[in-house]
Structure formats: C-alpha cells, structure tokens
Design a protein around this motif. Sequence first.
Motif, PDB file in Angstrom:
ATOM      1  N   ARG B   5     -10.322  -5.275  -0.393  1.00 47.53           N
ATOM      2  CA  ARG B   5     -10.824  -3.946   0.132  1.00 47.53           C
ATOM      3  C   ARG B   5     -12.234  -4.373   0.846  1.00 47.53           C
ATOM      4  O   ARG B   5     -12.660  -3.568   1.536  1.00 47.53           O
ATOM      5  CB  ARG B   5     -10.906  -3.191  -1.015  1.00 47.53           C
ATOM      6  N   VAL B   6     -12.960  -5.586   0.790  1.00 45.10           N
ATOM      7  CA  VAL B   6     -13.752  -5.816   1.540  1.00 45.10           C
ATOM      8  C   VAL B   6     -13.638  -5.762   2.927  1.00 45.10           C
ATOM      9  O   VAL B   6     -14.533  -5.730   4.095  1.00 45.10           O
ATOM     10  CB  VAL B   6     -14.764  -7.183   1.097  1.00 45.10           C
ATOM     11  N   VAL B  10      -8.990  -1.832   5.395  1.00 44.05           N
ATOM     12  CA  VAL B  10      -8.193  -1.980   4.237  1.00 44.05           C
ATOM     13  C   VAL B  10      -8.302  -1.036   3.219  1.00 44.05           C
ATOM     14  O   VAL B  10      -9.383  -1.131   2.501  1.00 44.05           O
ATOM     15  CB  VAL B  10      -8.149  -3.482   3.814  1.00 44.05           C
ATOM     16  N   GLY B  11      -7.296  -0.200   2.685  1.00 48.96           N
ATOM     17  CA  GLY B  11      -7.608   0.718   1.700  1.00 48.96           C
ATOM     18  C   GLY B  11      -6.753   0.283   0.465  1.00 48.96           C
ATOM     19  O   GLY B  11      -6.071  -0.722   0.662  1.00 48.96           O
ATOM     20  N   PRO B  12      -6.672   0.998  -0.666  1.00 49.10           N
ATOM     21  CA  PRO B  12      -5.819   0.433  -1.878  1.00 49.10           C
ATOM     22  C   PRO B  12      -4.426   0.055  -1.753  1.00 49.10           C
ATOM     23  O   PRO B  12      -3.991  -0.824  -2.089  1.00 49.10           O
ATOM     24  CB  PRO B  12      -6.136   1.722  -2.848  1.00 49.10           C
ATOM     25  N   ALA B  15      -4.346  -3.126   0.367  1.00 46.25           N
ATOM     26  CA  ALA B  15      -4.817  -4.318  -0.368  1.00 46.25           C
ATOM     27  C   ALA B  15      -3.759  -4.638  -1.460  1.00 46.25           C
ATOM     28  O   ALA B  15      -3.484  -5.929  -1.661  1.00 46.25           O
ATOM     29  CB  ALA B  15      -6.072  -3.601  -1.044  1.00 46.25           C
ATOM     30  N   GLN B  16      -2.927  -3.652  -2.018  1.00 49.00           N
ATOM     31  CA  GLN B  16      -2.047  -3.999  -2.720  1.00 49.00           C
ATOM     32  C   GLN B  16      -0.783  -4.585  -2.304  1.00 49.00           C
ATOM     33  O   GLN B  16      -0.151  -6.056  -2.782  1.00 49.00           O
ATOM     34  CB  GLN B  16      -1.517  -2.710  -3.504  1.00 49.00           C
ATOM     35  N   ARG B  17      -0.442  -4.167  -1.135  1.00 51.45           N
ATOM     36  CA  ARG B  17       0.695  -4.813  -0.351  1.00 51.45           C
ATOM     37  C   ARG B  17       0.196  -6.457   0.004  1.00 51.45           C
ATOM     38  O   ARG B  17       1.195  -7.269  -0.157  1.00 51.45           O
ATOM     39  CB  ARG B  17       0.892  -4.155   0.910  1.00 51.45           C
TER      40      ARG B  17
END
Lengths: 191, 191
Positions: B5-6, B10-12, B15-17
């Motif tokens: 997420r830095v 890029v959101g949550p 970032a997960q993907r």
Amino acid sequence: MEAFRVLPGVGPKTAQRMAMHLLERDRPGGQKLASTIQQAIDEVGYCRRCRTLTEADICALCESPRRHDQLLCVVESPADQLAIEEAGGFQGRYFVLHGHLSPLDGIGPDAIGLDVLEARVAEGQISEVVLATNPTVEGEATAHYIAALLAEHGVTLSRLAYGVPMGGELEYVDGGTLSRAFNGRQPFSSE
Amino acid sequence: MEAFRVLPGVGPKTAQRMAMHLLERDRPGGQKLASTIQQAIDEVGYCRRCRTLTEADICALCESPRRHDQLLCVVESPADQLAIEEAGGFQGRYFVLHGHLSPLDGIGPDAIGLDVLEARVAEGQISEVVLATNPTVEGEATAHYIAALLAEHGVTLSRLAYGVPMGGELEYVDGGTLSRAFNGRQPFSSE
C-alpha cells in the motif's frame, strides 16, 4: 423513442428514459421542448456576414459598434466562437467556417464559405486575420489553405499559440506539444 | 499486503491481489522484485550537478560532451525531465528542483536546491535558463522566484510557451489557456 436518438450521445436506453419521463411525469415540459425546438429550427439561421448561428439577418456581434473591424478571427464552429468570447479579451469580429476542408468527404473551399471570407477581406477594412481553426491536422491544413488564399490581399495572418495548457503538469503533456512549447519559449522576468 | 500500500494508486483490494499473485503463482518474480527494489534504493541517488536521479555521482546527461553548456532547463521533477527528453529537440543541460516552493509546507528555496542552482549559474557558462516548471500557480510562482534570484547574473530567462495543446479542440480548451493562446498568437504563412 426513435426520435430522441437523433440527439448526440443518446442511445436506445437513454431515449427510452427520456420518452417515458416526458409521457409519465412532465407532459407540459415535453410540450415546451417540442415548441422550442420547432421555433429554433424555424427561426435560427446563419448570419449573412459571419455565418454564425443567429435569429437575425446579421448577428449581434457583427452589428455591434464596439468591436474592432480591423481584426477578424476565423473559427471552425459557433461553439469555438463561444469559447473564445467566454475566454474574453478578443475585441474583433468573427468568421465561422462550419467545419474544415476535407476533400475526401467532398468538403471544399466553398462549402466552408471561403469565397465569402475572401470577399470580406477584399473589402479592405481588415488588417489582421487570426486563424483560430482547431489545433488538429485538418484545422492546420485549413489554416494553411486560407493563408494562401488571403496572401495576395496584404493582411497580417496569425495563428493561436501552441503550448502547454495552463494548470497542467508537464509530465502528462504530449511530446509534440511540449516540443512546440519549448521552441516557442518566451522571455521571462521576475516582475 | 500492508507493504504494497505504499505504492501510489494501490488500495487494500489491489494490494491483496498483488500479494496473493506473488505467493501463489510467481515466487521467483517476487524474489526479483524484492531484490530490484532493494538494489535501487541502495544505489540510486542524486546527481551532484543537476540533482536528477542517477546511480552515478554525476549523471550521464551532465557528463555528456554532446550537450550545450550554455542552455539550462529547470524542471520540477525527474519525470518532467524525462518528458522533455522524450519530446526531443532540447540540447542543453537540466536542473531538477524535486518540487516547487511551498512556504506553507515549509518548502523554501534551499529545499528545492536553489542555492545549488545559483552557484551553478554563477560559474558563468550558462547564457539562457529555461524555466520549465509546471504551468500551475505553484510552478509559476517558483519560476518568478528563480527569475528574481538569477536576475543579477545576467542570464537570459525564458519560459515554455502557454497555448493550445496540439490535437485538441478549441471548444474544450479552458478560458485561461485560450486567452493566453490568443495574446501569444504567432505570425502565420501558407508555407
């Protein structure tokens, strides 16, 4: 519904929503829309002098005694004229082409009123013609054609400055624009 | 996931993907990404001369014997420098500010390297400084400050041309830009 689809950007779904809305919720509004469209189509024509849209024989801007007769701005559309008027600062008159040269589509000089424009310049009152056609390939070609046409009439010809738009970020400006902005760089001082 | 997420944009969910993709399908790719980021952070620093990003002490562009020493282009970021390089045509050197003046955020002249810039100009090799800060209020203010700073050094100062971007339609150009394009109009001929 079919009829609404003549409007730009209106597809089948939107057309259906428009038609349903008028019939179910706003019949007086629909009545007004119909009569206004009819009236506009009957009454709005082209200015005999500058070819812009107007209800009169000669438009208000051509009639105005406060505009300078020496400066003529050539634009592709009434929308462009409006944009320049809203930006403010221009005190001259306009000439509207209603398009640009496009020989492949059969749009030649007379179709965009260049005969009228040449006659206007030949009157001798105009000292500078600003070629404000769009900064596209077609607009540029049209500007070149007009420049050649008017060359013998001894008027100054100019074209809007190409450059970076205000408020943008250089990083996102295309290469062609950036390189023209660079070549056209202006003296700058701290005042 | 937290670590991704830095990255800008890029959101949550993204970032997960990203994290799942690397762990489930591309562990060697993840390994390479990690070591490349580490290496870049260890090795990429700032050019001592122009302050752009470089792995060397002095960047390739400052070292190049084929660039003109008389012309210096001041930009806000390495990305702007890259955009101008890609547009082509500019043969001089650069100076990268890494930002613009912003007194409210505590970003003063020294934070954007204006002391280094002044020392560079004081060397006497430069004859023209092109102030290519962004065409924004902050970029314009920074250009004015630099112009005042360099005034006593007797260099020519210039700024990128403001105007209509190439390929656009006048109708959609904002009023401020249009009015500057009008005032900065250029002589035009049919050739």
